[in-house]
Design a protein around this motif. Structure first.
Motif, short mmCIF file in Angstrom:
data_model
loop_
_atom_site.label_atom_id
_atom_site.label_comp_id
_atom_site.label_asym_id
_atom_site.label_seq_id
_atom_site.Cartn_x
_atom_site.Cartn_y
_atom_site.Cartn_z
N GLN B 58 12.80 -9.14 8.01
CA GLN B 58 13.10 -7.75 8.30
C GLN B 58 11.78 -7.04 7.64
O GLN B 58 11.20 -7.44 6.87
CB GLN B 58 14.37 -7.31 7.60
CG GLN B 58 15.54 -8.17 7.99
CD GLN B 58 15.94 -8.10 9.33
OE1 GLN B 58 16.07 -7.04 10.04
NE2 GLN B 58 16.14 -9.17 10.10
N VAL B 59 11.89 -5.95 8.55
CA VAL B 59 10.68 -4.93 7.96
C VAL B 59 11.60 -3.87 7.16
O VAL B 59 12.33 -3.34 7.59
CB VAL B 59 10.01 -4.11 9.18
CG1 VAL B 59 9.18 -3.05 8.69
CG2 VAL B 59 9.53 -4.98 10.19
N PRO B 60 11.04 -4.03 5.94
CA PRO B 60 11.92 -2.94 4.96
C PRO B 60 11.40 -1.45 5.38
O PRO B 60 10.23 -1.31 5.73
CB PRO B 60 11.38 -3.75 3.67
CG PRO B 60 9.96 -4.02 3.90
CD PRO B 60 9.96 -4.63 5.44
N PRO B 61 12.40 -0.67 4.72
CA PRO B 61 12.01 0.57 4.71
C PRO B 61 10.73 0.95 3.90
O PRO B 61 10.80 0.60 2.70
CB PRO B 61 13.18 1.52 4.22
CG PRO B 61 14.03 0.56 3.54
CD PRO B 61 13.67 -0.84 4.07
N SER B 62 9.73 1.57 4.18
CA SER B 62 8.52 1.64 3.54
C SER B 62 8.79 2.65 2.37
O SER B 62 8.11 2.57 1.20
CB SER B 62 7.42 2.15 4.40
OG SER B 62 7.90 3.53 5.25
N VAL B 63 9.53 3.86 2.61
CA VAL B 63 10.01 4.37 1.17
C VAL B 63 11.68 4.50 1.18
O VAL B 63 12.15 4.02 2.08
CB VAL B 63 9.57 5.87 1.71
CG1 VAL B 63 7.96 5.99 1.56
CG2 VAL B 63 10.35 6.56 2.74
N TRP B 64 12.08 4.99 -0.15
CA TRP B 64 13.29 5.04 -0.43
C TRP B 64 14.22 5.75 0.73
O TRP B 64 13.76 6.90 0.69
CB TRP B 64 13.41 5.77 -1.63
CG TRP B 64 14.82 5.84 -2.40
CD1 TRP B 64 15.90 6.74 -2.18
CD2 TRP B 64 15.64 4.57 -3.05
NE1 TRP B 64 17.05 6.42 -2.64
CE2 TRP B 64 17.02 5.24 -3.25
CE3 TRP B 64 15.32 3.57 -3.44
CZ2 TRP B 64 17.85 4.52 -4.03
CZ3 TRP B 64 16.21 2.98 -4.23
CH2 TRP B 64 17.31 3.23 -4.45
N PRO B 65 15.20 5.27 1.20
CA PRO B 65 15.91 6.05 2.37
C PRO B 65 16.60 7.14 1.78
O PRO B 65 17.54 6.84 0.86
CB PRO B 65 16.94 4.79 3.00
CG PRO B 65 17.02 3.81 1.92
CD PRO B 65 16.03 3.92 1.24
N THR B 66 16.36 8.08 2.34
CA THR B 66 16.85 9.38 1.60
C THR B 66 18.76 9.62 2.06
O THR B 66 19.31 10.27 1.21
CB THR B 66 16.34 10.69 2.54
OG1 THR B 66 16.60 10.51 3.95
CG2 THR B 66 14.96 11.02 1.98
N ALA B 67 19.19 8.63 2.90
CA ALA B 67 20.67 8.76 3.13
C ALA B 67 21.38 7.91 2.17
O ALA B 67 22.67 7.93 2.22
CB ALA B 67 20.56 8.21 4.72
N SER B 68 20.44 7.00 1.39
CA SER B 68 21.17 6.20 0.51
C SER B 68 22.04 7.02 -0.58
O SER B 68 21.39 8.21 -1.11
CB SER B 68 20.22 5.39 -0.04
OG SER B 68 20.71 4.53 -1.22
#
Lengths: 477, 240
Positions: B58-68
């Motif tokens: 999988q291609v990970p999110p490059s930055v911390w997901p704000t929706a988390s």
């Protein structure tokens, strides 16, 4: 004492060595079979354990909230079953064979690999490999450990090439990394092989000791058998001696009785004979013609008195116990003298005693009586109708300078039943015999410390053989 | 071949029986052992192949997901492990996580998210794996209702780890086992420990071995979910 040198000792050592080798091989075969059975049970146990482990540790694979049986369960059931199957079959069909051992070694290492998979590669499960090697050492065969080690090395080599991360934790390990893993297996192998070598040495030593003990037991058993045989012979001799003693006592009693009867009858018999002689002379000397009946009865009286006289003489002779007075006595003239005293009738008597025969020491009177009785017996054995009756007397030196005298006739021979009793007193096969003649002969020969025997085949005559021992002094004529 | 010639030349049943005895005595056992060994080797190979097959990358999110909804501290890198609460393979991942935390626990904040699918029983996710994760010092264990957080971190397989640096940038994505459910040294763990010790900012990857987090095959591919994530990521870009 055991002979420690020479060919006997060498042969004994070789026999013990052969037996030791045989015992060692038997022991080793039983070790192989026992280890095979152990591994067959272990294969079943590992299979059941693997299935239980798969169900307990990783029963399902999940996709969200959906579950399906985990691959580990299938692996435990089918792959585990396959791994265990051949060792069990070979143990049942070919226990103790090298193939069974090597397959067991391969299967046991494969079980280590499978259990490591089933437990998620736990480091503790890797000890199963080392435990398996220790179990395989039960075979006491270094080749089994070698096979197991090769399987471990090949497994690591192949997985290191195809899936290096799963083995070494890195993608590009050095080519020799599989050797690093195998090293610890080799280390344990070395220790176990030393232990097995010690064990094999002990097995060989036990086999040698057992072979020696068996050889010793065999020798002892043989010795016991020899002793037992000797005891049997001694017992048999004792029984024979006892019978001889009984017989001797019986003969002594008979001799005593014969002496008494002979002695008591001698005087009345002499009176009767004198009276009969007187009556006969008076009757035959008278002028009146004699009644033929009277003449016939006188003849009967005279004949029967002669027979009775012979019986009394024999009884007295049999009963007389006189030690022989041994003196040098040439055999040839003694035989001639005896032949001269025998009423041979139509039978030809041939004295074949050699002239140069050494002179034995004999009681002349007794031995002459012996010869007379034997020659008379031989003559009487030949039917009166025979035209070629012959009796031969021979003399020769026997073993250890003893003397052998034999009297042979060509009569009808002696039946086997009679030959065993022929020297017993009062035993006779003749209608008119007293049964004492040969008994007297036997007594006199025994008095000379000799022996007498008879050989006869029915229809081929008989030979009486007297052996006088060397203790009877001899000198050249 | 001798026994075949013997049979061809014709002859007595005795020779045929002798030939059969020879076949039965030597060739059959050898063939049986060969087939057995080949079959077992294929089985072991197949098992190893299965265990060495990673989940789709999988291609990970490059930055911390704000929706988390997960908290993120700014003074330490943050490690997020997404796990299936009933996946037996994840037991090895948690073991390796405990190793990681023992070696570098002071330099990282770790969160373990156990995905709870919709429509399952209460406490469905409270398994022995949950308790194992809770027992690791420095690890926060959370339930991920419906796999929402998993989707944000582009996780499709149990054991997926995404590591963010103090700036909220992704520096590692992947698993920390060498194969499926297999404990021991592995490239993922080694890379994370290296990153945490020398602060290397370059992104690293490692294969993930574990159960699928969702029964939907779409989750296994870079399909709708990936697009959804990409959309979320792009929305959160620049907002660590």
């Amino acid at each position: 004492m055991t002979d420690t040198n020479g060919p006997n000792a060498t042969a004994h050592a070789a026999a013990v060595s052969r037996r030791a080798t045989q015992l060692f091989e038997e022991h080793r075969s039983s070790v192989y079979k026992r280890a095979d059975r152990l591994f067959a049970r272990l294969m079943v146990a590992q299979w059941l354990f693997g299935i239980a482990l798969a169900f307990a540790y990783s029963p399902y694979a999940w996709a969200g909230k959906q579950a399906s049986l985990h691959v580990h369960v299938y692996a435990a059931l089918f792959l585990g079953g396959a791994i265990s199957s051949l060792p069990i079959v070979l143990t049942l069909r070919r226990p103790g064979s090298p193939t069974t051992r090597y397959v067991n070694a391969i299967a046991q290492v494969l079980w280590s690999a499978l259990l490591i998979h089933l437990t998620g590669g736990r480091i503790e499960t890797h000890f199963h490999v080392f435990g398996s090697l220790a179990f395989l050492a039960f075979y006491r065969d270094w080749r089994v450990l070698l096979v197991a080690t090769m399987v471990v090395a090949c497994d690591h080599l192949l997985r290191g090439i195809m899936w290096p991360e799963s083995v070494y934790g890195i993608a590009n390990p050095e080519w020799w990394r599989f050797l690093e893993h195998a090293w610890w297996v080799l280390f344990e192998d070395t220790i176990l092989i030393f232990g097995m070598a010690d064990s094999i040495r002990e097995m060989r030593a036990i086999a040698v000791r057992q072979a020696e003990v068996e050889a010793l037991s065999e020798r002892l058993a043989h010795s016991e058998q020899e002793k037992s045989r000797s005891l049997d012979v001694a017992l048999s001799d004792l029984q024979r001696s006892h019978l001889v003693v009984l017989k001797t006592e019986k003969l002594a009693a008979l001799g005593q009785l014969a002496a008494t009867i002979g002695h008591e009858l001698r005087n009345p018999f002499a009176a009767v004979r004198n009276a009969a002689s007187y009556v006969s002379r008076k009757l035959t000397g008278s002028a009146a013609p004699l009644d033929p009946k009277v003449q016939e009865f006188l003849s009967i009286i005279e004949r029967e008195l002669a027979v009775s006289g012979k019986i009394i003489a024999d009884l007295l002779e049999f009963a007389r116990e006189r030690e022989p007075q041994l003196k040098p006595c040439p055999l040839l003239p003694l035989v001639d003298e005896a032949v001269g005293l025998v009423n041979a009738g139509r039978v030809r008597i041939d004295n074949q005693v050699p002239r140069d025969m050494p002179v034995p020491s004999l009681d002349r009177d007794q031995f002459r009586q012996v010869l007379i009785n034997l020659i008379q017996n031989a003559v009487e054995a030949i039917p009166s109708s025979a035209t070629n009756g012959q009796v031969i007397i021979r003399g020769e030196l026997s073993g250890a300078s003893g003397v052998r005298v034999s009297v042979t006739d060509n009569g009808p021979g002696i039946p086997h039943e009679a030959s065993t009793r022929i020297f017993e007193p009062m035993f006779t096969t003749k209608t008119k015999g007293t049964g004492l003649g040969l008994a007297i002969v036997a007594n006199m020969v025994r008095a000379h410390r000799g022996s007498i025997d008879v050989k006869s085949a029915p229809g081929n005559g008989a030979t009486f053989i007297i052996d006088l021992p060397a203790a009877i002094p001899t000198e050249l004529a | 071949m001798g026994y075949l010639l013997g049979m061809r030349s014709g002859p007595s049943g005795g020779r045929i029986r002798l030939a059969w005895e020879r076949v039965r005595g030597s060739l059959l056992p050898t063939a049986a052992i060969g087939i057995w060994f080949l079959g077992v080797a294929i089985g072991v190979g197949a098992l190893q192949r299965y265990k060495s097959s990673p989940a789709p990358e999988q291609v990970p999110p490059s930055v911390w997901p704000t929706a988390s909804q997960l908290p993120r501290v700014a003074d330490k890198p943050t490690l997020v492990l997404v796990a299936h609460p009933r996946c037996p393979c994840t037991r090895a991942t948690l073991h390796e996580l405990s190793v990681l935390m023992a070696r570098a626990g002071a330099r990282v904040t770790a969160d373990v998210l156990f995905v709870r699918p919709t429509g399952v029983a209460t406490d469905w996710e409270k398994t022995d794996l949950w308790r194992s994760a809770e027992a690791i010092p420095g690890v926060n264990v959370r339930s991920d209702e419906g796999g929402h957080e998993a989707a944000l971190f582009h996780a499709v397989a149990s054991g997926q780890i995404v590591l963010f640096n103090t700036a909220g940038r992704e520096i590692f994505a992947g698993g920390i086992t060498g194969s499926r459910g297999h404990e021991g040294d592995n490239p993922g763990l080694t890379r994370i420990l290296t990153l945490l010790s020398n602060g290397n900012a370059e992104s690293a990857k490692a294969p993930v071995f574990g159960c699928a987090l969702s029964e939907s095959r779409d989750l296994d591919k870079k399909g709708a979910l990936a697009r959804l994530i990409d959309d979320g990521s792009s929305r959160s870009e620049g907002r660590p």
